[in-house]
Design a protein around this motif. Structure first.
Motif, PDB file in Angstrom:
ATOM      1  N   ILE A 180      14.287  53.380  27.507  1.00  0.00           N
ATOM      2  CA  ILE A 180      16.000  53.988  26.923  1.00  0.00           C
ATOM      3  C   ILE A 180      16.903  53.883  28.456  1.00  0.00           C
ATOM      4  CG2 ILE A 180      17.276  56.740  26.266  1.00  0.00           C
ATOM      5  CD1 ILE A 180      14.377  56.778  24.619  1.00  0.00           C
ATOM      6  N   ASN A 181      16.533  53.907  29.368  1.00  0.00           N
ATOM      7  CA  ASN A 181      17.690  53.848  29.894  1.00  0.00           C
ATOM      8  C   ASN A 181      18.428  51.732  30.330  1.00  0.00           C
ATOM      9  OD1 ASN A 181      17.651  56.644  30.911  1.00  0.00           O
ATOM     10  ND2 ASN A 181      16.734  55.870  32.889  1.00  0.00           N
ATOM     11  N   HIS A 182      17.340  51.184  29.705  1.00  0.00           N
ATOM     12  CA  HIS A 182      17.818  49.744  29.784  1.00  0.00           C
ATOM     13  C   HIS A 182      18.290  49.237  28.716  1.00  0.00           C
ATOM     14  CE1 HIS A 182      16.307  49.877  34.305  1.00  0.00           C
ATOM     15  NE2 HIS A 182      15.173  50.694  33.940  1.00  0.00           N
ATOM     16  N   GLY A 183      18.418  49.869  27.555  1.00  0.00           N
ATOM     17  CA  GLY A 183      18.625  49.218  26.132  1.00  0.00           C
ATOM     18  C   GLY A 183      18.387  49.458  25.082  1.00  0.00           C
ATOM     19  N   VAL A 184      16.946  49.853  25.303  1.00  0.00           N
ATOM     20  CA  VAL A 184      15.751  50.372  24.330  1.00  0.00           C
ATOM     21  C   VAL A 184      16.438  51.600  23.700  1.00  0.00           C
ATOM     22  CG1 VAL A 184      13.107  50.744  24.142  1.00  0.00           C
ATOM     23  CG2 VAL A 184      14.214  49.412  25.111  1.00  0.00           C
ATOM     24  N   ASP A 185      15.860  51.319  22.223  1.00  0.00           N
ATOM     25  CA  ASP A 185      16.421  52.934  21.175  1.00  0.00           C
ATOM     26  C   ASP A 185      15.551  52.920  20.868  1.00  0.00           C
ATOM     27  OD1 ASP A 185      19.508  51.540  20.508  1.00  0.00           O
ATOM     28  OD2 ASP A 185      18.184  49.622  20.674  1.00  0.00           O
ATOM     29  N   ILE A 186      13.942  53.025  20.669  1.00  0.00           N
ATOM     30  CA  ILE A 186      12.823  53.270  20.178  1.00  0.00           C
ATOM     31  C   ILE A 186      11.616  53.095  20.943  1.00  0.00           C
ATOM     32  CG2 ILE A 186      11.293  53.831  18.514  1.00  0.00           C
ATOM     33  CD1 ILE A 186      13.857  53.100  16.822  1.00  0.00           C
ATOM     34  N   VAL A 187      11.350  54.199  21.823  1.00  0.00           N
ATOM     35  CA  VAL A 187       9.957  53.799  22.625  1.00  0.00           C
ATOM     36  C   VAL A 187       8.790  54.146  21.667  1.00  0.00           C
ATOM     37  CG1 VAL A 187       8.791  54.683  24.243  1.00  0.00           C
ATOM     38  CG2 VAL A 187      11.462  54.396  24.800  1.00  0.00           C
ATOM     39  N   VAL A 188       7.825  53.919  21.392  1.00  0.00           N
ATOM     40  CA  VAL A 188       6.124  54.357  21.034  1.00  0.00           C
ATOM     41  C   VAL A 188       5.473  54.322  22.366  1.00  0.00           C
ATOM     42  CG1 VAL A 188       7.010  53.669  18.840  1.00  0.00           C
ATOM     43  CG2 VAL A 188       5.238  51.939  20.519  1.00  0.00           C
ATOM     44  N   HIS A 189       4.398  55.379  22.437  1.00  0.00           N
ATOM     45  CA  HIS A 189       3.138  54.973  23.425  1.00  0.00           C
ATOM     46  C   HIS A 189       1.726  55.848  22.422  1.00  0.00           C
ATOM     47  CE1 HIS A 189       5.511  56.005  26.839  1.00  0.00           C
ATOM     48  NE2 HIS A 189       6.072  56.562  26.234  1.00  0.00           N
ATOM     49  N   SER A 190       0.967  54.930  23.202  1.00  0.00           N
ATOM     50  CA  SER A 190      -0.387  55.390  22.967  1.00  0.00           C
ATOM     51  C   SER A 190      -0.973  56.285  24.048  1.00  0.00           C
ATOM     52  CB  SER A 190      -1.650  54.336  23.175  1.00  0.00           C
ATOM     53  OG  SER A 190      -2.878  54.576  22.986  1.00  0.00           O
ATOM     54  N   ALA A 191      -0.887  57.918  22.930  1.00  0.00           N
ATOM     55  CA  ALA A 191      -1.043  59.166  24.387  1.00  0.00           C
ATOM     56  C   ALA A 191      -2.757  59.298  24.693  1.00  0.00           C
ATOM     57  CB  ALA A 191      -0.385  60.389  23.347  1.00  0.00           C
ATOM     58  N   THR A 192      -3.090  58.371  24.131  1.00  0.00           N
ATOM     59  CA  THR A 192      -4.506  58.329  24.233  1.00  0.00           C
ATOM     60  C   THR A 192      -4.738  57.889  25.769  1.00  0.00           C
ATOM     61  OG1 THR A 192      -4.865  57.629  21.979  1.00  0.00           O
ATOM     62  CG2 THR A 192      -7.158  57.619  23.720  1.00  0.00           C
ATOM     63  N   LYS A 193      -4.035  57.298  26.314  1.00  0.00           N
ATOM     64  CA  LYS A 193      -3.849  56.346  27.700  1.00  0.00           C
ATOM     65  C   LYS A 193      -3.473  57.183  28.562  1.00  0.00           C
ATOM     66  CE  LYS A 193      -5.663  52.618  25.447  1.00  0.00           C
ATOM     67  NZ  LYS A 193      -5.295  53.126  24.362  1.00  0.00           N
ATOM     68  N   TRP A 194      -2.616  57.171  29.785  1.00  0.00           N
ATOM     69  CA  TRP A 194      -2.382  57.913  30.762  1.00  0.00           C
ATOM     70  C   TRP A 194      -2.223  59.041  30.548  1.00  0.00           C
ATOM     71  CZ3 TRP A 194      -1.905  52.707  30.337  1.00  0.00           C
ATOM     72  CH2 TRP A 194      -2.318  51.638  31.761  1.00  0.00           C
ATOM     73  N   ILE A 195      -1.086  60.164  29.397  1.00  0.00           N
ATOM     74  CA  ILE A 195      -0.226  60.621  29.504  1.00  0.00           C
ATOM     75  C   ILE A 195      -1.738  62.022  28.794  1.00  0.00           C
ATOM     76  CG2 ILE A 195       0.101  62.091  27.479  1.00  0.00           C
ATOM     77  CD1 ILE A 195       2.640  59.718  26.602  1.00  0.00           C
ATOM     78  N   GLY A 196      -2.361  61.676  27.999  1.00  0.00           N
ATOM     79  CA  GLY A 196      -4.231  62.007  28.206  1.00  0.00           C
ATOM     80  C   GLY A 196      -4.678  62.263  29.071  1.00  0.00           C
ATOM     81  N   GLY A 197      -4.562  61.002  29.487  1.00  0.00           N
ATOM     82  CA  GLY A 197      -5.290  61.033  31.642  1.00  0.00           C
ATOM     83  C   GLY A 197      -6.637  60.722  31.613  1.00  0.00           C
ATOM     84  N   HIS A 198      -7.549  61.358  30.459  1.00  0.00           N
ATOM     85  CA  HIS A 198      -8.887  61.878  30.651  1.00  0.00           C
ATOM     86  C   HIS A 198      -9.955  61.525  29.921  1.00  0.00           C
ATOM     87  CE1 HIS A 198      -6.323  64.307  33.131  1.00  0.00           C
ATOM     88  NE2 HIS A 198      -7.581  64.720  33.896  1.00  0.00           N
ATOM     89  N   GLY A 199      -9.496  60.220  29.007  1.00  0.00           N
ATOM     90  CA  GLY A 199     -10.109  59.872  27.641  1.00  0.00           C
ATOM     91  C   GLY A 199     -11.295  60.453  27.096  1.00  0.00           C
ATOM     92  N   THR A 200     -10.131  61.869  26.472  1.00  0.00           N
ATOM     93  CA  THR A 200     -10.586  63.023  25.827  1.00  0.00           C
ATOM     94  C   THR A 200     -10.159  63.033  23.903  1.00  0.00           C
ATOM     95  OG1 THR A 200      -8.594  64.302  26.124  1.00  0.00           O
ATOM     96  CG2 THR A 200     -11.289  64.483  27.941  1.00  0.00           C
ATOM     97  N   THR A 201      -8.555  62.246  23.893  1.00  0.00           N
ATOM     98  CA  THR A 201      -8.182  62.693  23.367  1.00  0.00           C
ATOM     99  C   THR A 201      -7.145  61.641  22.602  1.00  0.00           C
ATOM    100  OG1 THR A 201      -7.954  64.884  24.359  1.00  0.00           O
ATOM    101  CG2 THR A 201      -6.341  64.362  22.652  1.00  0.00           C
ATOM    102  N   VAL A 202      -6.930  61.743  21.549  1.00  0.00           N
ATOM    103  CA  VAL A 202      -6.467  60.145  21.220  1.00  0.00           C
ATOM    104  C   VAL A 202      -5.149  60.197  20.584  1.00  0.00           C
ATOM    105  CG1 VAL A 202      -6.422  58.456  19.258  1.00  0.00           C
ATOM    106  CG2 VAL A 202      -8.572  58.630  20.807  1.00  0.00           C
ATOM    107  N   GLY A 203      -4.329  60.109  20.510  1.00  0.00           N
ATOM    108  CA  GLY A 203      -3.174  60.478  20.153  1.00  0.00           C
ATOM    109  C   GLY A 203      -2.225  59.033  20.107  1.00  0.00           C
ATOM    110  N   GLY A 204      -0.710  59.553  19.608  1.00  0.00           N
ATOM    111  CA  GLY A 204       0.319  58.676  19.544  1.00  0.00           C
ATOM    112  C   GLY A 204       1.645  59.493  19.467  1.00  0.00           C
ATOM    113  N   VAL A 205       2.721  58.719  20.090  1.00  0.00           N
ATOM    114  CA  VAL A 205       3.994  59.459  20.148  1.00  0.00           C
ATOM    115  C   VAL A 205       5.052  58.220  19.724  1.00  0.00           C
ATOM    116  CG1 VAL A 205       5.841  60.907  21.295  1.00  0.00           C
ATOM    117  CG2 VAL A 205       3.179  60.558  21.629  1.00  0.00           C
ATOM    118  N   ILE A 206       6.233  58.417  19.145  1.00  0.00           N
ATOM    119  CA  ILE A 206       7.001  58.252  18.900  1.00  0.00           C
ATOM    120  C   ILE A 206       8.332  58.641  19.206  1.00  0.00           C
ATOM    121  CG2 ILE A 206       8.873  56.863  17.183  1.00  0.00           C
ATOM    122  CD1 ILE A 206       5.692  57.177  15.238  1.00  0.00           C
ATOM    123  N   VAL A 207       9.039  58.546  20.122  1.00  0.00           N
ATOM    124  CA  VAL A 207      10.258  59.105  21.080  1.00  0.00           C
ATOM    125  C   VAL A 207      12.388  58.347  20.489  1.00  0.00           C
ATOM    126  CG1 VAL A 207      11.929  59.484  22.554  1.00  0.00           C
ATOM    127  CG2 VAL A 207       9.085  59.463  23.219  1.00  0.00           C
TER     128      VAL A 207
END
Length: 370
Positions: A193-220
């Motif tokens: 977003i600091n570089h002109g992007v308007d919307i960010v998405v994530h697979s929260a399953t990866k580094w956000i969760g970080g332990h391979g226990t939980t599937v999730g996603g986020v739209i910012v």
């Protein structure tokens, strides 16, 4: 509001708990009681924000949404059941039958399949661009184009596009730029977003969760795109029944995702899953710092090994996108390495089968090496 990223990981989005809980409580409730009929009407009409039904509003999930919006520099977020759900909800929020969007060819295989097959089933065309040249993205855009999609560091090709240059193309054409920042680790390595992007998405399953226990996603929602300037291209934000742009302004996209698309599709992130992701976030900075250090050492070691044919690591000066990595990645070069062995597929398969501690799987971003 704390300024340091590491402090934000722990505190952004918290709300006072009536029992004084030091951890975010898990609100494992399907629905929430209205104070009165009038109160319920205000919540359902979105004249007052609150919790209605956990399919699309839940206090635990709300903390996760607010925390990730803060970490990414956005104004609001919508948490969903998976990264794939985040992709689909975003597409459905912006495009419909007869529309198109433009995507970099260099995206996650699951995303590619969604764009190539699922979007087509919904009557939406995806136009893939293989090159890194912003002019080629511009050439693919027409009056029916709703957005451009790319990834901070592509999975698994390690391609880095020029976010600022593509953003200028998008905004000149009157459409938002969307970036999958999964490899950017919730803003630790990169804040698109600091570089002109308007919307960010994530697979929260990866580094956000970080332990391979939980599937999730986020739209910012970055809150940066002016939907009010483009009522013909984006009529969903100007529907006289909901008046999303008029009522919610910079948060209109996030409100559409959560209170219209998520409400109707039910791609729900549960409260226990949200709590697991919040726990994961608390150690994200420490994990990512070590991830980056370890990846750099392994990439250097692999580059010198006689059985290794090639190494793709954006931290190496000979990588074609190394200059982009220096420009956009501020705390290291991430933790994903691609490499090939002399002997091709057969040698690679023998190598994977011989691993004793490294896990062969489809996931990534775990505390363990995958």
């Amino acid at each position: 509001f704390p300024k340091e990223f590491e402090t934000q990981l722990l505190h952004v989005g918290r709300f006072p708990d009536i029992l004084g809980s030091c951890a975010v409580p898990v609100y494992n409730s399907a629905a929430f009681e209205f104070n009165s009929v009038a109160h319920g009407a205000r919540l359902l009409n979105l004249t007052q924000f609150g919790h209605i039904y956990s399919r699309f509003t839940n206090p635990t999930v709300n903390v996760l949404q607010n925390r990730l919006a803060g970490l990414e520099g956005g104004v609001a977020a919508c948490a969903v059941a998976s990264g794939s759900a985040a992709v689909v909800v975003t597409v459905m929020a912006l495009a419909g039958v007869g529309d198109n969007f433009v995507s970099s060819f260099h995206v996650h295989a699951g995303t590619f399949h969604q764009f190539e097959s699922l979007a087509k089933q919904m009557g939406i065309e995806c136009r893939f661009v293989k090159s890194r040249d912003p002019a080629d993205f511009a050439a693919a855009i027409d009056d029916k184009t709703k957005f451009v999609w790319l990834e901070t560091i592509s999975n698994p090709g390690n391609v880095i596009l020029d976010l600022e240059a593509v953003s200028m193309v998008c905004h000149t054409k009157g459409i938002p730029l969307i970036c999958d920042n999964t490899f950017g680790c919730a803003g630790y390595f990169c804040r698109p977003i600091n570089h002109g992007v308007d919307i960010v998405v994530h697979s929260a399953t990866k580094w956000i969760g970080g332990h391979g226990t939980t599937v999730g996603g986020v739209i910012v929602d970055g809150g940066t795109f002016d939907w009010g300037q483009h009522p013909d291209r984006f009529p969903q934000f100007h529907d006289p029944r909901t008046r999303l742009w008029e009522r919610f302004s910079r948060r209109a996209f996030a409100v559409r995702c959560q209170f219209e698309i998520l409400r109707d599709t039910g791609s729900t992130l549960s409260a226990p899953a949200a709590q697991q992701l919040l726990v994961g976030l608390e150690s994200l900075a420490v994990r990512c710092e070590r991830h980056a250090q370890n990846a750099a050492k392994i990439a250097d070691w692999l580059r010198e090994h006689p059985l290794v044919a090639w190494v793709s690591y954006v931290g190496h000066p000979n990588h074609p996108d190394h200059q982009g990595a220096l420009k956009y990645l501020k705390r290291g070069f991430g933790s994903v390495i691609c490499f090939g062995l002399r002997g091709g597929f057969e040698a690679g398969a023998l190598f994977c089968d011989a691993l004793k501690m490294v896990i062969t799987t489809t996931n990534l971003g775990d505390a363990k090496t995958l």
